[in-house]
Design a protein around this motif. Structure first.
Motif, PDB file in Angstrom:
ATOM      1  N   ALA A 115     -11.952   1.364   2.442  1.00  0.00           N
ATOM      2  CA  ALA A 115     -10.870   2.182   2.447  1.00  0.00           C
ATOM      3  C   ALA A 115     -10.321   2.390   1.041  1.00  0.00           C
ATOM      4  N   ALA A 116     -10.086   3.692   0.835  1.00  0.00           N
ATOM      5  CA  ALA A 116      -9.439   4.197  -0.444  1.00  0.00           C
ATOM      6  C   ALA A 116      -7.886   4.353  -0.266  1.00  0.00           C
ATOM      7  N   LEU A 117      -7.453   3.299  -1.209  1.00  0.00           N
ATOM      8  CA  LEU A 117      -6.286   2.981  -1.093  1.00  0.00           C
ATOM      9  C   LEU A 117      -5.209   3.230  -2.545  1.00  0.00           C
ATOM     10  N   ARG A 118      -4.137   3.900  -2.186  1.00  0.00           N
ATOM     11  CA  ARG A 118      -3.333   4.130  -3.455  1.00  0.00           C
ATOM     12  C   ARG A 118      -2.263   3.257  -3.395  1.00  0.00           C
ATOM     13  N   LEU A 119      -2.361   2.349  -4.439  1.00  0.00           N
ATOM     14  CA  LEU A 119      -1.325   1.409  -4.551  1.00  0.00           C
ATOM     15  C   LEU A 119       0.020   1.650  -5.270  1.00  0.00           C
ATOM     16  N   SER A 120       0.197   2.755  -5.906  1.00  0.00           N
ATOM     17  CA  SER A 120       1.276   3.234  -6.867  1.00  0.00           C
ATOM     18  C   SER A 120       0.679   4.641  -6.901  1.00  0.00           C
ATOM     19  N   PRO A 121       2.029   5.340  -7.412  1.00  0.00           N
ATOM     20  CA  PRO A 121       1.695   6.800  -7.779  1.00  0.00           C
ATOM     21  C   PRO A 121       0.592   7.107  -8.671  1.00  0.00           C
ATOM     22  N   ASP A 122       0.305   5.839  -9.610  1.00  0.00           N
ATOM     23  CA  ASP A 122      -0.703   5.971 -10.603  1.00  0.00           C
ATOM     24  C   ASP A 122      -2.017   5.309 -10.521  1.00  0.00           C
ATOM     25  N   TYR A 123      -1.996   4.609  -9.242  1.00  0.00           N
ATOM     26  CA  TYR A 123      -3.184   3.800  -9.212  1.00  0.00           C
ATOM     27  C   TYR A 123      -3.861   3.832  -7.967  1.00  0.00           C
ATOM     28  N   GLU A 124      -5.155   4.256  -7.906  1.00  0.00           N
ATOM     29  CA  GLU A 124      -5.779   4.108  -6.681  1.00  0.00           C
ATOM     30  C   GLU A 124      -7.060   3.345  -6.707  1.00  0.00           C
ATOM     31  N   ASP A 125      -7.812   2.818  -5.767  1.00  0.00           N
ATOM     32  CA  ASP A 125      -8.905   2.073  -5.704  1.00  0.00           C
ATOM     33  C   ASP A 125      -9.702   1.881  -4.266  1.00  0.00           C
ATOM     34  N   ASP A 126     -10.890   1.368  -4.479  1.00  0.00           N
ATOM     35  CA  ASP A 126     -11.504   1.288  -3.411  1.00  0.00           C
ATOM     36  C   ASP A 126     -11.771  -0.133  -2.884  1.00  0.00           C
ATOM     37  N   TYR A 127     -11.251  -0.367  -1.567  1.00  0.00           N
ATOM     38  CA  TYR A 127     -11.377  -1.870  -1.157  1.00  0.00           C
ATOM     39  C   TYR A 127     -12.236  -1.955   0.107  1.00  0.00           C
ATOM     40  N   ILE A 144       1.059  -1.220   0.017  1.00  0.00           N
ATOM     41  CA  ILE A 144      -0.028  -0.201   0.069  1.00  0.00           C
ATOM     42  C   ILE A 144       0.781   1.208  -0.215  1.00  0.00           C
ATOM     43  N   PHE A 145       0.642   2.228  -0.991  1.00  0.00           N
ATOM     44  CA  PHE A 145       1.349   3.263  -1.009  1.00  0.00           C
ATOM     45  C   PHE A 145       0.921   4.233   0.013  1.00  0.00           C
ATOM     46  N   SER A 146      -0.500   4.572  -0.093  1.00  0.00           N
ATOM     47  CA  SER A 146      -1.045   5.409   1.250  1.00  0.00           C
ATOM     48  C   SER A 146      -2.395   4.972   1.206  1.00  0.00           C
ATOM     49  N   ILE A 147      -3.144   5.354   2.299  1.00  0.00           N
ATOM     50  CA  ILE A 147      -4.634   5.249   2.445  1.00  0.00           C
ATOM     51  C   ILE A 147      -5.058   6.550   2.995  1.00  0.00           C
ATOM     52  N   TYR A 148      -6.221   6.920   2.128  1.00  0.00           N
ATOM     53  CA  TYR A 148      -6.947   8.161   2.238  1.00  0.00           C
ATOM     54  C   TYR A 148      -8.164   7.818   3.169  1.00  0.00           C
ATOM     55  N   ASP A 149      -9.486   7.992   2.686  1.00  0.00           N
ATOM     56  CA  ASP A 149     -10.510   8.046   3.606  1.00  0.00           C
ATOM     57  C   ASP A 149     -10.655   6.334   3.923  1.00  0.00           C
ATOM     58  N   MET A 150     -11.226   6.229   5.314  1.00  0.00           N
ATOM     59  CA  MET A 150     -11.752   4.959   5.618  1.00  0.00           C
ATOM     60  C   MET A 150     -13.116   5.160   6.339  1.00  0.00           C
TER      61      MET A 150
END
Length: 120
Positions: A97-109, A28-34
């Motif tokens: 959680a809204a997760l950023r997995l790389s500088p170019d990709y984020e998704d909802d898990y 995980i690159f970073s986590i936004y809203d949970m």
């Protein structure tokens, strides 16, 4: 593989308390809203509470004053402290959680869900 794993559900009497946890794991690159959602039998999934990466919180009116959402960014974990539980709180609780997995990709898990039953 990225996943959200919930724990802490169970059976509790009306007026009791439970604390749910949801840990994000994987690359995980970073986590936004949970947040937390719930789905009761025969009903649609509904939003319960949310927390931003900066710690700002919001709650559904039905749980305001009884539930508290928090997060530990060092542990990639979000919590839901549930007090003064009522039978109508009975549902499967899901974390999101809204997760950023790389500088170019984020998704909802979503987590797999944990059952909370409030009954005497």
């Amino acid at each position: 593989q990225v996943q959200l794993v919930e724990s802490g559900g169970g059976l509790v009497q009306p007026g009791g308390s439970l604390r749910l946890s949801c840990a994000a794991s994987g690359s995980i690159f970073s986590i936004y809203d949970m947040g937390w959602y719930r789905q009761a039998p025969g009903k649609q999934r509904e939003w319960v509470a949310g927390i931003t990466s900066g710690g700002s919180t919001n709650y559904a009116d039905s749980v305001k004053g009884r539930f508290t959402i928090s997060r530990d960014n060092a542990k990639n974990t979000v919590y839901l402290q549930m007090n003064s539980l009522k039978p109508e709180d009975t549902a499967v609780y899901y974390c999101n959680a809204a997760l950023r997995l790389s500088p170019d990709y984020e998704d909802d898990y979503w987590g797999q869900g944990t059952q909370v039953t409030v009954s005497s």
